[in-house]
Structure formats: C-alpha cells, structure tokens
Design a protein around this motif. Structure first.
Motif, mmCIF file in Angstrom:
data_model
loop_
_atom_site.group_PDB
_atom_site.id
_atom_site.type_symbol
_atom_site.label_atom_id
_atom_site.label_comp_id
_atom_site.label_asym_id
_atom_site.label_seq_id
_atom_site.Cartn_x
_atom_site.Cartn_y
_atom_site.Cartn_z
ATOM 1 N N HIS A 294 35.387 23.370 47.368
ATOM 2 C CA HIS A 294 34.659 24.495 48.463
ATOM 3 C C HIS A 294 36.210 25.242 48.235
ATOM 4 O O HIS A 294 35.888 26.283 48.132
ATOM 5 N N THR B 208 36.264 27.283 44.866
ATOM 6 C CA THR B 208 35.132 28.819 45.491
ATOM 7 C C THR B 208 35.348 29.519 46.654
ATOM 8 O O THR B 208 35.108 30.985 46.482
ATOM 9 N N ALA B 209 36.014 28.869 47.299
ATOM 10 C CA ALA B 209 35.949 30.139 48.457
ATOM 11 C C ALA B 209 37.506 31.312 48.084
ATOM 12 O O ALA B 209 37.321 32.080 48.516
ATOM 13 N N GLU B 210 38.129 30.766 47.479
ATOM 14 C CA GLU B 210 39.732 31.122 46.552
ATOM 15 C C GLU B 210 39.207 32.504 45.703
ATOM 16 O O GLU B 210 39.407 34.057 45.735
ATOM 17 N N ARG B 211 37.822 32.161 44.270
ATOM 18 C CA ARG B 211 37.412 32.511 44.105
ATOM 19 C C ARG B 211 36.408 33.826 45.060
ATOM 20 O O ARG B 211 37.155 34.908 43.461
ATOM 21 N N PHE B 212 35.531 33.176 45.438
ATOM 22 C CA PHE B 212 35.116 34.238 46.147
ATOM 23 C C PHE B 212 35.984 35.164 46.869
ATOM 24 O O PHE B 212 35.555 36.593 46.715
ATOM 25 N N VAL B 213 36.733 34.972 48.203
ATOM 26 C CA VAL B 213 37.483 36.346 48.137
ATOM 27 C C VAL B 213 38.284 37.683 47.544
ATOM 28 O O VAL B 213 38.876 38.005 47.672
ATOM 29 N N SER B 214 38.533 36.594 46.363
ATOM 30 C CA SER B 214 39.781 37.091 44.835
ATOM 31 C C SER B 214 39.096 38.232 44.592
ATOM 32 O O SER B 214 39.104 39.284 44.364
ATOM 33 N N ILE B 215 37.636 37.916 44.105
ATOM 34 C CA ILE B 215 37.013 38.369 43.481
ATOM 35 C C ILE B 215 36.270 40.411 45.205
ATOM 36 O O ILE B 215 35.998 41.385 44.167
ATOM 37 N N ILE B 216 36.326 39.968 46.034
ATOM 38 C CA ILE B 216 35.477 40.435 47.195
ATOM 39 C C ILE B 216 36.955 41.844 46.936
ATOM 40 O O ILE B 216 36.694 42.408 47.404
#
Ligand SMILES: Nc1ncnc2c1ncn2[C@@H]1O[C@H](COP(=O)(O)OP(=O)(O)OP(=O)(O)O)[C@@H](O)[C@H]1O
Length: 266
Positions: free
Chosen positions: A248, A251-259
């Motif tokens: 988790h 995943t959260a880190e990658r998600f925010v970095s894409i945003i």
C-alpha cells in the motif's frame, strides 16, 4: 465458535464461471441460526456473486446451495419470502414515494398492504424520516435512500438477511443504529450474511468471518481465531496479510508521484 444445531444455509463445492473465467472455485460453507457471517475479500473476489447465487438471481453455478434445508434448484421459491436483501447497488423506483415503494415491496414479500403501510410508517419514523414518507424517492439523499432500502429488506421480518455493503452513504449515528439493529435481530434468532469492505465494522459485528480469495475460502473463524492464526492485529491488517497485500505504501507513493508529474502538453 458458538453453533446452534439448526443449519440455515449450506454451500457445497460451489463453483461459478463467467465465460470460462472461474470466479468461485469450490466454496464449502455451513451457516447456523443466529450467526452473523462477515463475508470479506478483495474487489472482484466473488462475494456479490455468492450472494446472488443464494438469492436465485444467478444460474449456471456448480455444486449445491441449500437454504432452510432445501436445495434452491428444487425449491419453489417460497424460501425467498423468508429472506431480506440489501444489494450493493440497489435500483429503487425513483418516482414512487417512500410509502408507496415500501408497501409495494411488503406486498411482494406476501404482506398484507395495510400491515406493510403501517410498519413502513413506523420504521421510517424511527429513522427520523416521517416527514418524507410521502415524498418521491428521487429527491432523497444517498443516505436517505439507503435507509429506505434497509427498511424494505427487513419489513417482512425475514429469517435470513443478506447485506451487501449496507452502510454505504450512512452517517455515523445511523451506522451505530444499524449495528445495534443487527445485533438485536441476531439475538432474536435471525441469521445474517454481511459483506463489506469496512473492516472495523465487520470485526465488531461478526460472530464469524469468512475471507474469500481467488475463488476459495482463505480463512474462516471468529475474529479471535483469525488473530491467533495470523501475526497482525486488526482485521484490516489480517485482511492485507491474508490477501498478500503489503504494497500500500509503494502504490500510494507511485500514484501521487504520477499525479504531480508536470504536464508536458500544458
Ligand atoms: N454477470 C457477470 N458477467 C460476467 N462477469 C461477471 C458477472 N458478475 C460478476 N462477474 C465477474 O465476477 C468477478 C466477481 O465479481 P463480484 O461482483 O462477485 O465480486 P465482489 O467480491 O463482490 O467484488 P467487490 O468487492 O468489488 O464488490 C468479477 O471479476 C466480475 O467481473
């Protein structure tokens, strides 16, 4: 685990596939009167499919389903009158008033119209919705609709209650009331099959937790039993452990970095 002798529900080697994709791969489960089963599992695990099979809404399954001691394939559907169901995404007749909808549902379950109307009115008042009894459902908020759906599933005093994410849209006060209602119904001898992703509620209300993973039961026991068998503390932790999910944070880190990536087209 406390078991009464009366078996309410039995799934025997239940399988289901949609276009060759196996969703349920052999579920064996006996449920006894007075149990609240917390039925949990990752998105797409097959929880709603299991409920729909038991309700006779989905055909083409393998294995056997017995409810109140009868094979549902051979039974005459009379068993459905003793079942209450809160679906995950309920379609509700928007153009009816709450009173019309509830008396219609009561009659479908074999109630006398007057009895259904009377009970509906009193139950709506308990949820502080007496003022909107004769208002069209189309104007209701999500939580108000959910309360109407919950009332409609219980109006006919069912013995077996299937709840699929029933607290969706409800405020904290209402959640507390619903939890108490479920506890009281079970004390009266009702049996409840409760499917949800809200782990702290499942942990608190379930007398037995069944975790579905890859179409099979991966854990079955009281919360204490599950906790003893696993290293982690809360049901949320146990869920993540049993479903093999420890990603988790990444995943959260990658998600925010894409945003937050710059937009090259801007
Ligand atoms: N009528 C259908 N036709 C084709 N595939 C279906 C059908 N109903 C369900 N499925 C598939 O079966 C799988 C299980 O779906 P189901 O709705 O039972 O899962 P779930 O455990 O309730 O998931 P969620 O937690 O997201 O509600 C999913 O892959 C879904 O796409």
């Amino acid at each position: 685990m406390e078991l009464t002798s009366e078996k309410i529900l039995s799934l025997q080697d239940l399988t289901m596939n949609f276009n060759g994709n196996f969703v349920l791969r052999g579920i064996d489960l006996d449920v006894y009167r007075g149990q609240i089963i917390g039925y949990i599992g990752p998105n797409g695990a097959g929880k709603s499919t299991t409920l729909k099979i038991m309700l006779g809404l989905v055909d083409g399954y393998g294995g056997n389903v017995e409810i109140f001691g009868e094979d549902i394939k051979k039974s005459d559907h009379a068993y459905k009158r003793k079942i209450g169901y809160v679906p995950e995404n309920a379609e509700i007749y928007e153009n009816l008033s709450a009173a019309e909808y509830l008396s219609f549902m009561g009659e479908l379950y074999g109630m006398d119209r007057e009895a259904a109307e009377n009970k509906a009115e009193r139950l709506m008042a308990e949820f502080n919705m007496e003022d909107v009894l004769h208002t069209r459902i189309s104007s209701f908020s999500k939580g108000m609709r959910q309360k109407v759906i919950i009332i409609s599933s219980l109006l006919h005093d069912p013995d077996l209650i299937f709840l699929d994410e029933p607290l969706s849209g409800l405020d904290a006060n209402s959640v507390m009331v619903i939890k108490d209602i479920l506890e009281k119904l079970v004390k009266q001898g009702k049996t409840i099959f409760y499917s949800s992703h809200i782990m702290d509620v499942v942990e608190k209300i379930s007398s037995r937790i069944v975790l579905l993973k890859d179409g099979r039961i991966a854990a079955d026991g009281t919360f204490e039993e599950l906790r003893k068998a696993n290293e982690k503390g809360s049901l949320e932790d146990i869920f993540n452990q049993l479903t093999g999910f420890d990603e988790h944070k990444n995943t959260a880190e990658r998600f925010v970095s894409i945003i937050s990536e710059g937009d090259s087209h801007a």
